[in-house]
Every structure is written in structure tokens, then in C-alpha cells.
Write a protein that holds these residues in place. Sequence first.
Motif, PDB file in Angstrom:
ATOM      1  N   UNK A   1      40.437 -18.517  -1.425  1.00  0.00           N
ATOM      2  CA  UNK A   1      40.585 -19.951  -1.144  1.00  0.00           C
ATOM      3  C   UNK A   1      39.329 -20.500  -0.488  1.00  0.00           C
ATOM      4  N   UNK A   2      39.070 -21.786  -0.748  1.00  0.00           N
ATOM      5  CA  UNK A   2      37.873 -22.421  -0.212  1.00  0.00           C
ATOM      6  C   UNK A   2      38.076 -22.892   1.224  1.00  0.00           C
ATOM      7  N   UNK A   3      39.319 -23.210   1.571  1.00  0.00           N
ATOM      8  CA  UNK A   3      39.580 -23.761   2.899  1.00  0.00           C
ATOM      9  C   UNK A   3      40.782 -23.060   3.515  1.00  0.00           C
ATOM     10  N   UNK A   4      40.746 -22.930   4.798  1.00  0.00           N
ATOM     11  CA  UNK A   4      41.908 -22.502   5.569  1.00  0.00           C
ATOM     12  C   UNK A   4      42.022 -23.434   6.767  1.00  0.00           C
ATOM     13  N   UNK A   5      43.151 -23.394   7.435  1.00  0.00           N
ATOM     14  CA  UNK A   5      43.337 -24.316   8.554  1.00  0.00           C
ATOM     15  C   UNK A   5      44.266 -23.776   9.606  1.00  0.00           C
ATOM     16  N   UNK A   6      44.235 -24.421  10.755  1.00  0.00           N
ATOM     17  CA  UNK A   6      45.083 -24.031  11.885  1.00  0.00           C
ATOM     18  C   UNK A   6      45.546 -25.303  12.581  1.00  0.00           C
ATOM     19  N   UNK A   7      46.842 -25.352  12.871  1.00  0.00           N
ATOM     20  CA  UNK A   7      47.412 -26.533  13.521  1.00  0.00           C
ATOM     21  C   UNK A   7      47.932 -26.176  14.900  1.00  0.00           C
ATOM     22  N   UNK A   8      47.425 -26.817  15.965  1.00  0.00           N
ATOM     23  CA  UNK A   8      47.966 -26.555  17.310  1.00  0.00           C
ATOM     24  C   UNK A   8      49.433 -26.917  17.425  1.00  0.00           C
ATOM     25  N   UNK A   9      49.903 -27.851  16.595  1.00  0.00           N
ATOM     26  CA  UNK A   9      51.301 -28.276  16.692  1.00  0.00           C
ATOM     27  C   UNK A   9      52.272 -27.171  16.303  1.00  0.00           C
ATOM     28  N   UNK A  10      51.780 -26.124  15.648  1.00  0.00           N
ATOM     29  CA  UNK A  10      52.674 -25.041  15.256  1.00  0.00           C
ATOM     30  C   UNK A  10      52.971 -24.085  16.419  1.00  0.00           C
ATOM     31  N   UNK A  11      52.336 -24.332  17.577  1.00  0.00           N
ATOM     32  CA  UNK A  11      52.583 -23.507  18.770  1.00  0.00           C
ATOM     33  C   UNK A  11      53.341 -24.360  19.784  1.00  0.00           C
ATOM     34  N   UNK A  12      54.597 -24.034  20.056  1.00  0.00           N
ATOM     35  CA  UNK A  12      55.378 -24.870  20.970  1.00  0.00           C
ATOM     36  C   UNK A  12      54.852 -24.805  22.399  1.00  0.00           C
ATOM     37  N   UNK A  13      54.950 -25.918  23.088  1.00  0.00           N
ATOM     38  CA  UNK A  13      54.695 -26.058  24.529  1.00  0.00           C
ATOM     39  C   UNK A  13      53.210 -26.097  24.898  1.00  0.00           C
ATOM     40  N   UNK A  14      52.292 -25.670  24.062  1.00  0.00           N
ATOM     41  CA  UNK A  14      50.903 -25.553  24.513  1.00  0.00           C
ATOM     42  C   UNK A  14      50.256 -26.931  24.665  1.00  0.00           C
ATOM     43  N   UNK A  15      49.171 -26.970  25.438  1.00  0.00           N
ATOM     44  CA  UNK A  15      48.334 -28.175  25.568  1.00  0.00           C
ATOM     45  C   UNK A  15      46.940 -27.769  25.101  1.00  0.00           C
ATOM     46  N   UNK A  16      46.584 -28.049  23.851  1.00  0.00           N
ATOM     47  CA  UNK A  16      45.346 -27.505  23.289  1.00  0.00           C
ATOM     48  C   UNK A  16      44.085 -28.167  23.846  1.00  0.00           C
ATOM     49  N   UNK A  17      43.094 -27.333  24.087  1.00  0.00           N
ATOM     50  CA  UNK A  17      41.758 -27.809  24.472  1.00  0.00           C
ATOM     51  C   UNK A  17      40.790 -27.373  23.379  1.00  0.00           C
ATOM     52  N   UNK A  18      40.242 -28.351  22.659  1.00  0.00           N
ATOM     53  CA  UNK A  18      39.388 -28.066  21.515  1.00  0.00           C
ATOM     54  C   UNK A  18      38.061 -27.456  21.962  1.00  0.00           C
ATOM     55  N   UNK A  19      37.630 -26.402  21.287  1.00  0.00           N
ATOM     56  CA  UNK A  19      36.386 -25.715  21.648  1.00  0.00           C
ATOM     57  C   UNK A  19      35.329 -25.804  20.554  1.00  0.00           C
ATOM     58  N   UNK A  20      35.624 -26.474  19.437  1.00  0.00           N
ATOM     59  CA  UNK A  20      34.657 -26.607  18.350  1.00  0.00           C
ATOM     60  C   UNK A  20      34.583 -28.075  17.939  1.00  0.00           C
ATOM     61  N   UNK A  21      33.569 -28.381  17.159  1.00  0.00           N
ATOM     62  CA  UNK A  21      33.453 -29.739  16.610  1.00  0.00           C
ATOM     63  C   UNK A  21      33.086 -29.620  15.133  1.00  0.00           C
ATOM     64  N   UNK A  22      33.197 -30.725  14.426  1.00  0.00           N
ATOM     65  CA  UNK A  22      32.908 -30.728  12.995  1.00  0.00           C
ATOM     66  C   UNK A  22      31.463 -30.290  12.760  1.00  0.00           C
ATOM     67  N   UNK A  23      31.277 -29.381  11.819  1.00  0.00           N
ATOM     68  CA  UNK A  23      29.939 -28.889  11.492  1.00  0.00           C
ATOM     69  C   UNK A  23      29.602 -27.567  12.149  1.00  0.00           C
ATOM     70  N   UNK A  24      30.395 -27.145  13.136  1.00  0.00           N
ATOM     71  CA  UNK A  24      30.129 -25.865  13.809  1.00  0.00           C
ATOM     72  C   UNK A  24      30.372 -24.697  12.849  1.00  0.00           C
TER      73      UNK A  24
END
Length: 450
Positions: free
Chosen positions: A28-51
Amino acid sequence: MITIRAKNGLDMNIPGQPDGPASRLMDMERVGLSPASFPHIRPKLLVKVGDKVRQGSILFADKRNPDIGFASPGGGTVESIDYGPRRAINAITIRVDREEAREDRGVLDRHQLAVLSRDALARHLMAGGLWPLIRSLPFRDIADPAFTPPAIIINLDTLDPFHAEPALYLDGSAGAFLFGLDALKRLAPAVYIVACRKEDTLPPEIRGLVTHRVRGRFPADDPGVFLYYTRASAAANRCWYIHGRDVVLLGKFLSSGVYPVKRLVSVSSPNGSRHVLSRLGAPLALLAPEVRNHDTHVTIAGGLWRGQVAGPNDYLGLYDAALTLLPAGNQPEFLGFLRPGRRKPSHWRAFLSALHNDPLALDAGRHGEERACVNCGSCAAVCPVDILPQFTLKSVLAGEIEEALAHGLLDCVECGLCAYVCPSKIELTFLLRQARESYYREQQAVGERP
């Protein structure tokens, strides 16, 4: 081995169970990850577009404990970060490189694992992105690494329809399972291995390790149900749990140092059912092209009862091992109220379908509108942990949280059966889950451990 017989529950005779060996999904050309699939967490993003990221690089962390990382399911470039209302992160998409780079966290052998301290092992799993596989009861939040639970429950089976049997995901992976089991034994004083099906289908190396056999209908496989029948003290309510297929991932990570992404997925749709050897973060539309027909189908990722409704742009989550597509069931049925319902699946014996045992196809339609509770007791009759859902809900709606707790709100395993059998079409499971989450947030806000 201890045998437990769980009462209540419900088994449904529905067609579409995948069978046969797994086919391999195309690259596959793309894969993905959704923070919403983890209950209760408060996500802090560590990457940005282009990284540029590697397979296993940490994409975001939990603000409640920044040491708990969530790893990239692919190596490549961060192509997009989709936001929802109030800047909530919907998904992080990775464009996969032809030659994927992988994070190397270091190989551990059995001797090194045996002398590694518990804290060092927990930090190793958190840095590698595997810690979220371990969750805690009763709120099913990601386990707190600072807390030592009374036990860890490993469930080998999933009685939620359309999931692969243990013999399939353990085929050729018994060694990884045993290595992962050794790691879990370092985290808690006791580890229970629970099976629902006959042990003779398991690999010989694992067959003799099963500590408990649970007999019963869905959701007898749930760790909350197991705990309901076995706990001897209030402390047992805070056990941790993990599924058998995820123990295999732990073992592969520890023995290779690389974040494992392969996953056996059961795909069930009206056009055919199959097992697919895929990877974490796979686009759902690639697993089953019918996902794009969201006007005519409803896609459920993670299981018929415990899964979540997904869309054509979603990805396979860390906890998902099944993808189920149901007809939307939103088409009006001409003179439907006059039909005897010979092919209509129902818990109630009001239709002719109650007179035969043929498999009956489900759809996602509610087939009625919400009405007032009539205290029929159907929800209590199927509840696997003997709470009275109708009275628990009334306590919640009245704001009497203490009374709801006394009714067993925290014992609820969120199996979904009460909402399915309710003749008044009340979304009992959704409302009880909301109440549990609200109570959990209140306890965290005041700094108490529920």
C-alpha cells in the motif's frame, strides 16, 4: 485448569464467518493512525506535515503521560494531518517509501529479559509504541505503568462474530507468544491465560499454559466477564488485560527490536468473507472496496459488537482485527408490519424466524424509533454481569451516580447486547458508556484513582 460457566449472553446465528487460509494484501502507498481510536487519551502531536518518519517512530504521545508513545505503522513521509472540530486530530497519514526505514529499539534475548528491571521493561515498551496494547479494567484505559496490577488477563479468543480463531493468528507465532508472555510476567505477579474454545486447536506449546476455560455465549470472552466470576477482592477490579494476538506483537518487538505491523484481519461483507494478512494502519477501503459505498453499507471496524463505525477514509487501528460491512437497512419495507418475519433476526420470538435455526443476515437498520422504557427486563436477561441496565440508566439520567455505581455501572463490559434486545430501541450501551467516561474524567480531575 479452572472452568467457568458464564450465564446470560447471546449467540447469533448469522452468515458470513470467514474461513480458510489468509490471503496477502497488496503493498500500500499510504497508511494512517487515528488518535481517536485510543479511548481516554489526550494526544500531543510530535510530527508535522513533510516530516520523514520510520516504521515505529513516535507520531504522538499521551499528554497525561508523555512517555507513552504511539508509533507510526509505516516508514515514509507525513503526508497529511486531518483535524476535526476543536482541532481534534482525526488521522495522521503516512506516504510509505518503497524501501521503508525502521526504528531499531534493540534486541532482547530471554536472559536479558530475565534480568531487566520492571521499570526498564515498561520504558522499553512505551518508547517502542507497544505499551498501548496493555489496558486496564474497569475503564479500559491504557495501563498506568507506575501501577502494579494484581494480575494480567490474556484472552486468546474473541467471540464477537467474524474474528479469526486463535489457531490462525498463533500459527507459526507460538515462540513470539511465549516471549511476550515472559515479558508480561515481569509486569504483574500473576498472568491468567483464558480460552473459550477447545484447547486442542491451540499450538502444543501454548495448550498446557491455559489457566482458565470460560464456557458461555458472547461476551464470555471479555476480561470483564472473567473478572466478574473470579475476583476475590475489590483490588482485582484493577487488573490489566491484553488479547492473545497482541501478546504475539509484544514478543516479536522484544525479540527483533522492530515495531511489528503485520496483522491478520477478518473481512466480512455481503460480497464475501475472507481472512487477509494485512498491516496496522491499512486503509479500510483497500481491505474491502465496498467500504466506499457508505450510502448502502455501514462499516464497522473492530468487531460487530465492540467495534466502531468507520468511514471510507479511515485506517485499521491498533485494536482492530475485523472489518464488518452490513447493509444499511434504511430502505422502507412495503407493508412490512404485515409480514410474518420468516427471515428477520430478532431476540424476541415474535416472528416466524423463531421457528427455525437457519442463519439470518443482519443489517444496520434500527427498524423502529426510540420509545419509553417499558421495564420488560430483556436487557437484564442478556447482561453477562448481572446488572440491571434499565435501572442503572435511570439512575444515570437522574444524576444519581452513586446509585448507578451501586447498580453495577463499573461492571458493565459495554458488549452492546442490552441495546440490541431493547424493544424500545434505547441506546443503553452508548448512554452507559458515556456515564462511565464522565465518571472517569471526574475522578481524574480531582486526582483520584478510580
